[in-house]
Design an enzyme around this catalytic site. Structure first.
Site, PDB file in Angstrom:
ATOM      1  N   GLU A   1       0.874  -1.128   0.023  1.00 55.41           N
ATOM      2  CA  GLU A   1       0.133  -0.001  -0.138  1.00 55.41           C
ATOM      3  C   GLU A   1       0.930   1.459   0.175  1.00 55.41           C
ATOM      4  O   GLU A   1       0.458   2.341   0.792  1.00 55.41           O
ATOM      5  CB  GLU A   1      -0.907   0.043   1.273  1.00 55.41           C
TER       6      GLU A   1
ATOM      7  N   GLU B   1      -5.698  -8.457  -1.184  1.00 55.81           N
ATOM      8  CA  GLU B   1      -6.383  -8.185  -0.107  1.00 55.81           C
ATOM      9  C   GLU B   1      -7.663  -7.859  -0.145  1.00 55.81           C
ATOM     10  O   GLU B   1      -7.973  -6.968  -1.100  1.00 55.81           O
ATOM     11  CB  GLU B   1      -5.883  -7.131   0.967  1.00 55.81           C
TER      12      GLU B   1
HETATM   13  C1  BGP Z   1      -4.341  -2.727   4.788  1.00 57.62           C
HETATM   14  C2  BGP Z   1      -3.111  -3.519   4.956  1.00 57.62           C
HETATM   15  C3  BGP Z   1      -3.252  -4.896   5.841  1.00 57.62           C
HETATM   16  C4  BGP Z   1      -4.285  -4.934   6.710  1.00 57.62           C
HETATM   17  C5  BGP Z   1      -5.736  -4.355   5.882  1.00 57.62           C
HETATM   18  C6  BGP Z   1      -6.991  -4.213   6.984  1.00 57.62           C
HETATM   19  O1  BGP Z   1      -4.191  -1.440   4.943  1.00 57.62           O
HETATM   20  O2  BGP Z   1      -2.496  -3.666   4.153  1.00 57.62           O
HETATM   21  O3  BGP Z   1      -1.931  -4.884   6.828  1.00 57.62           O
HETATM   22  O4  BGP Z   1      -4.107  -4.537   8.060  1.00 57.62           O
HETATM   23  O5  BGP Z   1      -5.607  -2.853   5.443  1.00 57.62           O
HETATM   24  O6  BGP Z   1      -6.869  -3.088   7.858  1.00 57.62           O
HETATM   25  P1  BGP Z   1      -6.839  -3.208   9.452  1.00 57.62           P
HETATM   26  O7  BGP Z   1      -5.867  -4.297   9.873  1.00 57.62           O
HETATM   27  O8  BGP Z   1      -6.588  -1.787   9.817  1.00 57.62           O
HETATM   28  O9  BGP Z   1      -8.407  -3.310   9.719  1.00 57.62           O
END
Ligand code: BGP
Length: 458
Positions: free
Chosen positions: A166, A357
């Site tokens: 990201e 993701e």
């Molecule tokens: C993205 C990241 C992941 C994961 C996901 C879910 O930003 O690449 O690492 O964390 O989001 O977000 P969160 O864990 O803040 O709910």
């Protein structure tokens, strides 16, 4: 398959020779209470990533559960600090290399393909403290040394790589976590933050491009992708000013993929630098690297969409969508948005797309060994349906889909384990209390059928 990140999953934060990472000094927070970045490890503070889900000790049984679901691939990251604990060493930590060697062998034993992110919010804390993080050009060489070391070591076990998780988070400079987790940088109030952000981004683009070139020298069949968070930004009305606001808002995301995929800076950015008098340290060699080191595919995370409304001061502001249901953390649920972004990004670059993701964070309940997460099944079913339309109706080339997260892990933004995403429940709470036992959720059996039918049975 499924996805996780080392720092949110492994625990073993100071085992096997591992050094402190930038996430190891971030305390636990909640949806309401921000996480804190401490100066070093403070004895009376709680750091959720230190133990996380303890995959470091449970990896064989966790991988067996993923194999039971029929995973064909598993996306995770290599913790940079297991390989170079401080980041500026010349020789790697052999214990760290061995951990991933054993872990990849365990995956390959079941025919599960590792998909590896090189930097996922877990760079060495020492590089932040001694060098100022990615504001320092030296960190490019430290990163490339790390990337080459692991690509060389695992050249016959890992084919799919990604560089910076990201990377486009960096553009949102108002959230200090983005620069800290993504670049080991804490902005000072009196600095030109926007200039620093673009400089950090440039060094990471160069580092990514050099890693791509070295990957091809190590094993020509390697595929190296960029990794962005993508989601459509809709105009708030059919007023042309709002339409333009939506288009300009998307430039915040496209800037990063344009450079990674095309290998040069887009004109809208050069014009921005000119009118904002942004002067960066960019060499001719850097620009040659960008051109030579373009990525092979576009890895991205998809969770939600947002709306942009024209604003005469800031060009646009992002507002909530009144027509979409939200998660408990306020994330808009928009399966159609996945099909939209697949179409828009694929038509922009004509490169294979990898959804690394996509998931639904929720407060799952464990009752008598049962977790009924039908809401997660609905979310994933609807997103997979839209992905199928993008492939079958729109002709988008989708090379993989690894929902977030294979198993419950620590949330990045809040540090909560209670914000659960997994097909497998981990019996630990936000203070790492609990049996640590794993339980198959309702979505576990559902997803097993999705995989075995290759998406036919949803
Ligand atoms: C993205 C990241 C992941 C994961 C996901 C879910 O930003 O690449 O690492 O964390 O989001 O977000 P969160 O864990 O803040 O709910």
């Amino acid at each position: 398959g499924g996805a996780v990140a080392a720092n949110q999953f492994e625990g073993g934060w100071n085992e096997g020779g591992k050094g402190i990472s930038v996430i190891d000094v971030m305390t636990g927070g909640t949806h309401e209470k921000m996480r804190e970045i401490t100066n070093g490890i403070e004895a009376d503070k709680y750091y959720p990533n230190h133990k996380a889900s303890d995959f470091y000790h449970e990896y064989k049984s966790d991988i067996a559960l993923m194999a039971e679901m029929g995973f064909k691939c598993f996306r995770t990251s290599i913790a940079w600090t297991r390989i170079f604990p401080s980041g500026d060493e010349t020789e790697p930590n052999e214990e760290g290399l061995k951990f991933y060697d054993d872990m990849f062998d365990e995956l390959l034993k079941y025919g599960i393909e590792p998909v590896i992110t090189l930097s996922h919010f877990e760079m060495p804390y020492h590089l932040a403290k001694k060098y100022g993080g990615w504001v320092n050009r030296k960190v490019i060489d430290f990163f490339v040394n790390y990337a080459v070391t692991v690509m060389e070591k695992y050249k016959n076990k890992v084919k799919y790589w990604m560089t910076f998780n990201e990377i486009n988070n960096l553009i949102d400079t108002d959230n200090p976590f983005n620069a800290w987790t993504g670049a080991g940088v804490l902005y000072e109030d009196n600095e030109n933050i926007e200039q620093t952000m673009y400089q950090i981004s440039h060094y990471q683009f160069v580092a990514s491009a050099r890693a791509v070139q070295r990957a091809k020298e190590i094993n020509a069949s390697m595929q190296v992708g960029c990794m962005l968070h993508f989601g459509p930004i809709y105009p708030s009305s059919c007023n042309p000013q709002d339409i333009l606001a939506g288009i300009k808002a998307m430039d915040k995301r496209y800037f990063f993929s344009d450079v990674h995929v095309r290998g040069y800076y887009p004109t809208y950015t050069l014009k921005k630098w000119e009118r904002s008098n942004i002067q960066l340290d960019i060499t001719d060699e850097d620009l040659k690297d960008l051109k030579r080191g373009t990525v092979d595919y576009i890895g991205f995370s998809y969770y939600k969409s947002t709306i942009a409304e024209y604003d005469k001061i800031h060009d646009f502001i992002e507002v909530q969508n009144p027509l979409l249901k939200k998660s408990d953390w306020g994330w808009a649920i928009d399966p159609t948005g996945l099909r939209i972004i697949l179409n828009e990004v694929y038509e922009r670059y004509q490169k294979p797309m990898f959804i690394v993701e996509n998931g639904f964070g929720a407060y799952d309940k464990l009752e008598n060994g049962i977790i009924n997460d039908d809401y997660r099944i609905d979310y994933l079913r609807n997103h997979i349906s839209e992905m199928k339309k993008a492939i079958e109706l729109d002709g988008v080339e989708v090379m993989g889909y690894t929902p977030w997260s294979a198993i419950d892990i620590v949330s990045a933004s809040t540090g909560e384990l209670a914000k659960r995403y997994g097909f497998i429940y981990v019996d630990l709470d936000d203070q790492a209390k609990g049996s640590g036992r794993r339980y198959r959720k309702a979505s576990f059996e559902w997803y097993k059928r999705v995989i075995s039918s290759n998406g036919e049975i949803l």
